[in-house]
Structure formats: C-alpha cells, structure tokens
Design a protein around this motif. Structure first.
Motif, mmCIF file in Angstrom:
data_model
loop_
_atom_site.group_PDB
_atom_site.id
_atom_site.type_symbol
_atom_site.label_atom_id
_atom_site.label_comp_id
_atom_site.label_asym_id
_atom_site.label_seq_id
_atom_site.Cartn_x
_atom_site.Cartn_y
_atom_site.Cartn_z
ATOM 1 N N GLN A 177 74.118 -76.151 0.388
ATOM 2 C CA GLN A 177 75.399 -75.692 0.929
ATOM 3 C C GLN A 177 75.934 -76.725 1.915
ATOM 4 O O GLN A 177 75.144 -77.412 2.575
ATOM 5 N N VAL A 178 77.242 -76.830 2.003
ATOM 6 C CA VAL A 178 77.851 -77.748 2.970
ATOM 7 C C VAL A 178 78.863 -76.973 3.810
ATOM 8 O O VAL A 178 79.627 -76.157 3.290
ATOM 9 N N LEU A 179 78.811 -77.220 5.118
ATOM 10 C CA LEU A 179 79.823 -76.682 6.020
ATOM 11 C C LEU A 179 80.572 -77.881 6.594
ATOM 12 O O LEU A 179 79.950 -78.794 7.159
ATOM 13 N N PHE A 180 81.881 -77.894 6.433
ATOM 14 C CA PHE A 180 82.690 -79.005 6.939
ATOM 15 C C PHE A 180 83.444 -78.537 8.187
ATOM 16 O O PHE A 180 84.245 -77.611 8.130
ATOM 17 N N LEU A 181 83.141 -79.174 9.309
ATOM 18 C CA LEU A 181 83.794 -78.804 10.566
ATOM 19 C C LEU A 181 84.876 -79.819 10.914
ATOM 20 O O LEU A 181 84.709 -81.022 10.683
ATOM 21 N N ARG A 182 85.956 -79.302 11.461
ATOM 22 C CA ARG A 182 87.021 -80.194 11.940
ATOM 23 C C ARG A 182 87.578 -79.619 13.232
ATOM 24 O O ARG A 182 88.009 -78.476 13.275
ATOM 25 N N ASP A 183 87.525 -80.428 14.279
ATOM 26 C CA ASP A 183 88.025 -80.019 15.606
ATOM 27 C C ASP A 183 87.458 -78.672 16.042
ATOM 28 O O ASP A 183 88.180 -77.832 16.591
ATOM 29 N N GLY A 184 86.199 -78.458 15.775
ATOM 30 C CA GLY A 184 85.550 -77.229 16.220
ATOM 31 C C GLY A 184 85.752 -76.034 15.318
ATOM 32 O O GLY A 184 85.262 -74.937 15.598
ATOM 33 N N HIS A 185 86.496 -76.216 14.227
ATOM 34 C CA HIS A 185 86.750 -75.106 13.294
ATOM 35 C C HIS A 185 86.042 -75.348 11.969
ATOM 36 O O HIS A 185 85.821 -76.494 11.587
ATOM 37 N N LEU A 186 85.737 -74.272 11.278
ATOM 38 C CA LEU A 186 85.154 -74.411 9.953
ATOM 39 C C LEU A 186 86.300 -74.621 8.960
ATOM 40 O O LEU A 186 87.033 -73.683 8.624
ATOM 41 N N ALA A 230 70.017 -73.528 18.230
ATOM 42 C CA ALA A 230 68.663 -73.808 18.707
ATOM 43 C C ALA A 230 68.346 -73.064 20.001
ATOM 44 O O ALA A 230 67.194 -73.003 20.426
ATOM 45 N N GLY A 231 69.381 -72.535 20.650
ATOM 46 C CA GLY A 231 69.148 -71.772 21.878
ATOM 47 C C GLY A 231 69.131 -72.636 23.130
ATOM 48 O O GLY A 231 68.767 -72.158 24.197
ATOM 49 N N VAL A 232 69.522 -73.918 23.024
ATOM 50 C CA VAL A 232 69.521 -74.760 24.221
ATOM 51 C C VAL A 232 70.900 -74.794 24.881
ATOM 52 O O VAL A 232 71.049 -75.305 25.969
ATOM 53 N N LEU A 233 71.888 -74.233 24.197
ATOM 54 C CA LEU A 233 73.239 -74.150 24.758
ATOM 55 C C LEU A 233 73.743 -72.725 24.515
ATOM 56 O O LEU A 233 73.577 -72.195 23.414
ATOM 57 N N VAL A 234 74.291 -72.144 25.557
ATOM 58 C CA VAL A 234 74.744 -70.752 25.425
ATOM 59 C C VAL A 234 76.242 -70.740 25.128
ATOM 60 O O VAL A 234 77.033 -71.305 25.877
ATOM 61 N N PRO A 235 76.641 -70.098 24.027
ATOM 62 C CA PRO A 235 78.079 -70.024 23.721
ATOM 63 C C PRO A 235 78.777 -69.048 24.652
ATOM 64 O O PRO A 235 78.127 -68.334 25.413
ATOM 65 N N ASP A 236 80.103 -69.013 24.564
ATOM 66 C CA ASP A 236 80.881 -68.181 25.489
ATOM 67 C C ASP A 236 80.498 -66.698 25.416
ATOM 68 O O ASP A 236 80.474 -66.010 26.414
ATOM 69 N N GLY A 237 80.190 -66.252 24.236
ATOM 70 C CA GLY A 237 79.905 -64.824 24.060
ATOM 71 C C GLY A 237 78.454 -64.443 24.296
ATOM 72 O O GLY A 237 78.047 -63.334 23.980
ATOM 73 N N GLY A 238 77.651 -65.339 24.850
ATOM 74 C CA GLY A 238 76.221 -65.072 25.052
ATOM 75 C C GLY A 238 75.396 -65.641 23.919
ATOM 76 O O GLY A 238 75.935 -65.974 22.857
ATOM 77 N N ALA A 239 74.081 -65.762 24.181
ATOM 78 C CA ALA A 239 73.193 -66.434 23.232
ATOM 79 C C ALA A 239 73.218 -65.774 21.855
ATOM 80 O O ALA A 239 73.346 -64.550 21.738
ATOM 81 N N VAL A 240 73.123 -66.595 20.828
ATOM 82 C CA VAL A 240 73.069 -66.090 19.454
ATOM 83 C C VAL A 240 71.675 -65.494 19.223
ATOM 84 O O VAL A 240 70.682 -66.149 19.527
ATOM 85 N N GLY A 286 88.410 -76.157 24.260
ATOM 86 C CA GLY A 286 87.568 -75.481 23.274
ATOM 87 C C GLY A 286 86.908 -76.498 22.358
ATOM 88 O O GLY A 286 87.594 -77.382 21.819
ATOM 89 N N VAL A 287 85.592 -76.419 22.190
ATOM 90 C CA VAL A 287 84.903 -77.388 21.332
ATOM 91 C C VAL A 287 84.372 -76.739 20.051
ATOM 92 O O VAL A 287 84.050 -77.438 19.093
ATOM 93 N N LEU A 288 84.309 -75.421 20.062
ATOM 94 C CA LEU A 288 83.806 -74.750 18.861
ATOM 95 C C LEU A 288 84.419 -73.363 18.752
ATOM 96 O O LEU A 288 84.482 -72.626 19.732
#
Lengths: 216, 200
Positions: free
Chosen positions: A180-189, A47-57, A14-16
């Motif tokens: 605003q800042v979002l801090f990600l670590r090991d794929g988690h927010l 950006a729509g260039v990668l499709v997540p597991d649950g389908g495109a956002v 899992g990466v995200l």
C-alpha cells in the motif's frame, strides 16, 4: 489497524491533518511525499514519541520504531544489538546477516553512516513487533546495502506478519517493498491505494506531478 | 578539601545536569537560565551567605561550621554544583533527543534511557569533574571568608598566596601560584588524554 484522525500543529502552523485511516494488517505501507509533507511527523506520532493535538494515538501491541537519525550508542556493535536483552549467539547471527559481523567488537561510534544505518535496522529487527515504523531506513546506505536491508526486511515481515509503515523518498523502494502507498502533501493525505496501481496510474494530479518529477 | 567538594558536587550535579538536559518541558528555559546565573555566582557572595548562616548570630550557628574545613567544603559545593550541572546539561541537551527517540523506538525503559545518556556523556563527566576540581583548587573568596585561613587548619594554597602577598613574601606567593598553575596543567592534560582515548 484503525487510526483516529490525526492533527499536529506547531504554534499556528499545521504540519499534519489526516483523516481516520485503516491500515491493512501484515502489509508494508510506504509513506511518500516531498520534504515537509508530514511523513516523519506521522511516523513519530505513530511511534509514540510525539503527541498529536488530540492526544496520543492508542497503541495496540508492541511498536518498533527506527527514527531518521537512529543513534549508534557508544558501545560495541555487538552490545548495541544486545540492548533489548538478546543473547550473544542470536545477536552475532543478526550481525552476520546484515554483513556487520566483522565489526562486532568495534565501537559503534566509529561506524560510517551506511554501517550505522545497517546497525540501527539490525538492532531494531532483533525483536518482534505488531507495528514496525521505519523512517527512511536506507537513506544513508549504498545500493548493495539497501538491497540487502530490503531483503532482510521482507524476510522479517514474512516471518513476523507485522504491519510496516515505511517512510521513504525512494519510489523504486516503495514499488519493490510496499503493498500500500500513502501519498502525503503539505500534511494532508492526497492519495492512498495499492502500491502497483497508485505508482503506475495515480488518480490525483498532485501525486502524478510528484511521480513525474521523480521520473518514475 | 578540593577533592571532597568536587566529588560531592559531582554526585549532585551529574543527576541534575542529566535530568535538566533531557527535560523538555515548558519550564526548561527558565531552569537553564537560573542555573547559568548560578554558574556565575561570585564566590564572595557564597562566602558571605555561608558566613552569615554559620556565624554566632546565624540560624545554623549550632552546627559550628564557621572556620572549619566542613564549612569550606559546603561553600565550594554550592559554587560547583551549578558548574557541573551546566556542563552536563549543555551536552545532554544536544544528544538527548536522538538517544531518547532511538531508545523509545527499541522499547527501552526510562531508567535505561538515563543510563544510556550517562554512558554517552563519559567525556563530559570527566571534563565536568575536572572543571569543578580546578575551580575548587583555584577558589579563594568563599573559602577565605568561611575558613578564615587559619594556619594548619583552614589555610589552603589560594588563601596562603593571599596571606603571603599581604606580608610582602612575593617569592613564596609566586611559587605557590606556579604550583597551582602546574596542577591546572596536569588536570587539563588529563582531560585531553582522556578525550583522545575516548575518541579512538
């Protein structure tokens, strides 16, 4: 702008894995975190260039995206800027603003890394978007070019009112530009919040360790 | 004949190479393996298959293509398409992800992305064409089987070299061989010059 929960796995890795998020319209959101934390994956999915597991956002409005390795096309610098149909005068004015007017006739393949990065940003900002996604846009630029690019980005954002996702390794850049800042670590927010507050007084121990490491 | 077969193979091989190079679906590996296998297709096998198709008992006998230049061109096109496709595919596979991602980020259409990929492959296009042309010039197995090496009709330099060697006329055969080598030298010098100009 509301984002659904996003997960992305490659095989069993899992990466995200992000919860549903709400992004403030018209605000620059810096996405920070160590290498492999999922920042670029998030940018590519939005950006729509990668499709997540649950389908495109689902996308609302026009989305502009500058990938980490933005490509300088084998044509003149000026033609690169006119790819989206912009007129010559407007493209020249943009090159002037980005300090690239002297290279207008040169083949973009011959540009240095920093010049190519400036060209990529100048080319992207020729159009107006409701969501602008920038993946380390200034990583290859020197200090002067970085400050110029940041200034032009702020002007663009003020003029268009777009929402910006800015993936960056530079905490000082996040402080200068982001609301605003979002801090990600090991794929988690790990943490999110108002930029000034989060960068000065992180609540999460992981964020604090990360900021300490970068001696902010 | 070599010019005709290389141009036709280029027209078919370039779109196939660009599509295969930019394709990222699950069957890509299998398609690449199939094409690479076809790149190594022995010319005599192609000659044999064409011979069987065009001969008096073959299913395509009514086309009367055996021992004709058209038949030789068809055999060579079959040989050259995988070569040109493979040459383009290898290049496009390396640049396509970055080009695609950048172009999608700018909101460009799929057609525009394909045109950009072609534009980025200028050198490989010429290189692939000259590779095909060189192979067509040098090819002997398929053309001798399909063309029959008939004097003033389907006899080409390579089949002539074979005939002169069989007759013991080694000097003439060797002279023709040197001419073929010179043609290859000119072609390769052309590629090198073009590469140098494109890199400037």
């Amino acid at each position: 702008m509301k984002l659904p929960p996003i997960t992305k796995t490659y095989g069993s890795r899992g990466v995200l894995d992000l919860p549903a998020l709400e992004l403030e319209d018209g605000v620059i959101h810096a996405v920070i975190g160590a290498n492999g934390s999922g920042k670029s994956t998030l940018a590519r999915i939005l950006a729509g260039v990668l499709v997540p597991d649950g389908g495109a956002v689902p996308r609302t409005g026009r989305v502009g995206y500058m990938p980490q390795r933005s490509y300088p096309f084998r044509m003149s610098v000026l033609r690169n800027l006119r790819l989206t149909g912009a007129g010559r005068d407007r493209a020249m004015a943009q090159l002037e603003a980005f300090g690239l007017a002297g290279l207008a006739r040169q083949n973009a393949k011959g540009l240095s890394g920093g010049e190519a990065a400036r060209l990529a940003l100048a080319r992207l900002l020729m159009e107006e978007y409701s969501l602008l996604i920038l993946d380390e846009p200034t990583a290859a630029m020197d200090v002067a070019a970085t400050l110029l690019a940041e200034e032009l980005l702020l002007q663009y954002q003020a003029r268009t009112g777009c929402t910006v996702i800015l993936v960056t390794h530079s905490l000082t850049q996040a402080r200068r530009l982001a609301g605003q800042v979002l801090f990600l670590r090991d794929g988690h927010l790990a943490e999110r919040g108002e930029a000034g507050e989060l960068l000065r007084h992180p609540r999460c121990a992981e964020t604090r360790a990360f900021l300490d490491f970068y001696a902010l | 004949m070599a010019l005709a077969s290389s141009v036709i193979a280029l027209a078919a091989g370039v779109p196939l190479g660009v599509l295969l190079g930019s394709y990222s679906g699950r069957s890509k590996r299998a398609l690449v393996v199939i094409n690479r296998t076809l790149m190594g297709l022995p010319p005599v096998v192609v000659g044999l298959v064409c011979y069987m198709l065009f001969s008096g008992v073959g299913p395509l006998r009514h086309l009367r293509l055996l021992y004709t230049v058209t038949g030789m061109v068809i055999a060579q096109v079959i040989l050259l398409i995988p070569l040109i496709t493979g040459s383009l595919e290898a290049h496009v596979s390396t640049v396509a992800p970055d080009i695609r991602e950048t172009a999608l980020g700018l909101g460009l259409s799929r057609t525009r992305i394909l045109l950009l990929l072609l534009n980025e492959s200028q050198y490989q296009l010429v290189s692939a064409y000259l590779l095909g042309l060189g192979r067509a010039f040098a090819e002997v197995g398929a053309v001798s089987m399909v063309g029959g090496a008939i004097a003033y009709k389907t006899n080409v330099m390579t089949t002539a070299i074979m005939n002169y060697t069989n007759m013991g006329a080694f000097t003439t055969a060797l002279a023709l061989g040197i001419i073929l080598l010179a043609i290859s030298l000119v072609l390769n010098a052309g590629v090198a010059l073009l590469h140098w100009r494109l890199e400037r």
